[in-house]
Design a protein around this motif. Structure first.
Motif, PDB file in Angstrom:
ATOM      1  N   ALA A  85      -5.495  41.038  61.358  1.00 19.80           N
ATOM      2  CA  ALA A  85      -4.241  40.307  61.495  1.00 19.80           C
ATOM      3  C   ALA A  85      -3.062  41.232  61.754  1.00 19.80           C
ATOM      4  CB  ALA A  85      -3.992  39.466  60.251  1.00 19.80           C
ATOM      5  N   GLY A 115      -0.744  41.271  65.076  1.00 17.04           N
ATOM      6  CA  GLY A 115       0.706  41.096  64.992  1.00 17.04           C
ATOM      7  C   GLY A 115       1.446  42.194  65.718  1.00 17.04           C
ATOM      8  N   TYR A 135       4.135  38.148  66.516  1.00 12.03           N
ATOM      9  CA  TYR A 135       3.727  37.250  65.439  1.00 12.03           C
ATOM     10  C   TYR A 135       3.139  35.925  65.914  1.00 12.03           C
ATOM     11  CZ  TYR A 135       3.915  34.600  61.090  1.00 12.03           C
ATOM     12  OH  TYR A 135       3.579  33.831  59.994  1.00 12.03           O
ATOM     13  N   ALA A 190      -0.180  36.176  67.676  1.00 15.87           N
ATOM     14  CA  ALA A 190      -1.190  36.630  66.724  1.00 15.87           C
ATOM     15  C   ALA A 190      -1.674  35.489  65.844  1.00 15.87           C
ATOM     16  CB  ALA A 190      -0.614  37.759  65.859  1.00 15.87           C
ATOM     17  N   LEU A 239      -5.413  34.005  65.508  1.00 15.25           N
ATOM     18  CA  LEU A 239      -6.105  33.962  64.218  1.00 15.25           C
ATOM     19  C   LEU A 239      -6.566  32.549  63.873  1.00 15.25           C
ATOM     20  CD1 LEU A 239      -3.751  36.438  62.352  1.00 15.25           C
ATOM     21  CD2 LEU A 239      -6.189  36.816  62.814  1.00 15.25           C
ATOM     22  N   ALA A 279       0.119  39.641  59.558  1.00 17.06           N
ATOM     23  CA  ALA A 279       0.574  39.593  60.953  1.00 17.06           C
ATOM     24  C   ALA A 279       2.067  39.890  61.041  1.00 17.06           C
ATOM     25  CB  ALA A 279       0.256  38.237  61.567  1.00 17.06           C
TER      26      ALA A 279
END
Length: 387
Positions: free
Chosen positions: A299, A303, A308, A311, A315, A334
C-alpha cells in the motif's frame, strides 16, 4: 392528478421557451428523463422538450422571441434553444418509418401517441405540461413507481429498431430498477434472442453505454444479467464479473464514490481500451489499475508511485480480484506513501556516477527507502553499500 414541482420547471428561462413556442397555439411538453427523474425525486441532468410544431417553425418562433436557436438535427426534428444560458433540446413529435438497428428514418407527427410509441421504455414515455401536469399515454407511471424497466410494446421489436437498447435496458435497470424484483423476463428473452445485432453497434456507443452503466450505485446485478444473457461476452470478450460485487461492497465500506473505470478494471477483458473505444487517458488508467492490482507492491509503495486516490482504487481492486477481506490499515499506509518524498537526487551521486550506473544506483536506493517505510534519511542512504 400528478404534477412535477421541480424548480427547473418554473425557471424563467424554461417558461420563456414555452411562451415563445406556444404563441400560435402549439403544444410543448417536458419529456423523458427530466419527468422520470422528477417523479422519482432525483435531479434532472437535461431538460428535453417535445412539440407538435415542425422544426422549421420552432426555429422561427424562437428567433422571433429573441431566443438563440440552433438547428442541431433538423432531419430528426431536433432544435436546440438556448435560454438564460441553458440549452433545451426541442424535438417534434415523430414516428418511425424505417429502422436498421442503428438509426431510424422518421416522419413528423402531431400525435403524442406516435411519439410515445417509438420510445424505448415505458418509464421514458412520460410527459408534462408547463404547469407540471403529467401526461401518461402508455401507462408508464405504474412501471416507474414500481421501478419496473419494461420495453414499450414488443421488446424484440424495440430492440431491432436500435440494438443499443439491449445495453440501455441493463443501464436503466441499474439506475432505476428494483433489484429485489428482478428483471423483466420478456426483456431478457428478447435481448438474448438478438445478440447478433450487437455487432452492428459502433464501439464508441457501446463504450459510452458501459461507462454510464458502471457509474450506477450498484451495477453488479445488471452486469450479472448481462453475462447470463450472453451480452457481456459479446461486447467485451474475456470479461468476468465475479470481482464486481465484492468491489462495490468494499466501496461502500470506505464510502468511495462510484468510479466506472475502477469497476471496468474489475471486469477485465481483451483489449478493453480498443474494444470500447476509450480515450487514451482512460485506457492508460485501466492498464495502470490492472497492473497495480495484480502486482505485489504494498500500500505504501502504491501510494508513493500512483498517489493516494489511484492507490486506493488499485488496493480495492486487488482485494476484489483475490477475494480477500478489506483492511482499513492500508488507507493510512497509502497516505504515508503518497506524502513521502525521496530524499536523494541525481546530483547527490554525481560526478562519481553518471549515465546508466547513476540511474541504477538511484533505483536501488529508492527501493531501500521504500522498504524502510520511507524512514531512511539521505545520509543513511548515501552511506549504504552499493549492493
Amino acid at each position: 392528478m400528478t404534477r412535477i414541482t421541480d424548480d427547473w420547471r418554473i425557471d424563467p428561462a424554461t417558461q420563456a421557451v414555452f411562451a415563445a413556442l406556444t404563441v400560435d397555439g402549439g403544444q410543448v411538453l417536458f419529456v423523458g428523463g427530466c419527468v422520470r427523474n422528477s417523479l422519482l425525486g432525483l435531479a434532472a441532468s437535461d431538460i428535453d422538450l417535445c412539440t407538435d410544431i415542425n422544426p422549421e417553425k420552432v426555429l422561427k418562433l424562437a428567433r422571433t422571441a429573441g431566443i438563440k436557436a440552433i438547428p442541431t438535427g433538423l432531419d430528426h426534428g431536433t432544435v436546440t434553444l438556448v435560454s438564460g444560458g441553458v440549452g433545451y433540446e426541442v424535438t417534434t413529435f415523430r414516428k418511425d418509418i424505417a429502422t436498421d438497428g442503428r438509426r431510424a428514418v422518421v416522419a413528423f407527427s402531431t400525435d403524442i401517441k406516435d411519439d410515445a410509441a417509438r420510445r424505448d421504455f415505458t418509464m421514458n414515455a412520460l410527459y408534462a405540461r408547463a404547469d407540471g401536469t403529467v401526461i401518461d399515454p402508455l401507462g408508464g407511471m405504474a412501471d416507474l413507481l414500481a421501478r419496473h424497466v419494461r420495453f414499450i410494446g414488443q421488446a424484440s421489436d424495440r430492440i431491432k429498431e436500435d440494438y443499443l437498447r439491449s445495453l440501455r435496458y441493463f443501464r436503466f435497470h441499474a439506475w432505476y430498477g428494483d433489484a429485489d424484483a428482478g428483471f423483466d423476463p420478456e426483456a431478457l428473452a428478447a435481448i438474448a434472442g438478438n445478440l447478433d445485432g450487437l455487432g452492428q453497434l459502433s464501439r464508441e456507443r457501446v463504450g459510452a453505454e458501459m461507462l454510464k452503466l458502471l457509474g450506477a450505485p450498484d451495477p453488479a446485478p445488471s452486469v450479472a444479467a448481462m453475462r447470463s444473457s450472453g451480452v457481456l461476452g459479446r461486447i467485451l470478450a474475456g470479461a468476468d464479473d465475479r470481482a464486481l460485487a465484492p468491489l462495490i461492497d468494499t466501496e461502500g465500506r470506505i464510502d468511495a464514490s462510484p468510479n466506472p473505470l475502477r469497476r471496468l478494471a474489475a471486469l477485465g477483458g481483451t483489449d478493453m481500451g480498443d474494444t470500447l473505444r476509450l480515450s487514451r487517458a482512460q485506457s492508460a488508467r485501466l492498464g495502470q489499475l490492472r497492473k497495480a492490482a495484480t502486482g505485489t507492491a504494498g500500500a505504501g509503495e502504491l501510494g508513493y508511485r500512483l498517489k493516494y486516490d489511484v492507490a486506493i482504487d488499485a488496493l480495492m481492486l486487488r482485494c476484489a480480484l483475490l477475494e480477500q477481506p478489506w483492511d482499513n490499515a492500508v488507507l493510512a499506509l497509502a497516505g504515508v506513501g503518497a506524502n513521502a518524498r525521496f530524499p536523494v537526487r541525481a546530483r547527490d551521486l554525481m560526478p562519481a556516477l553518471t549515465g546508466p550506473e547513476l540511474g541504477a544506483r538511484l533505483a536501488k536506493l529508492e527501493t531501500r527507502w521504500i522498504a524502510s517505510g520511507f524512514t531512511l534519511t539521505k545520509p543513511e542512504l548515501l552511506s549504504s553499500r552499493a549492493d
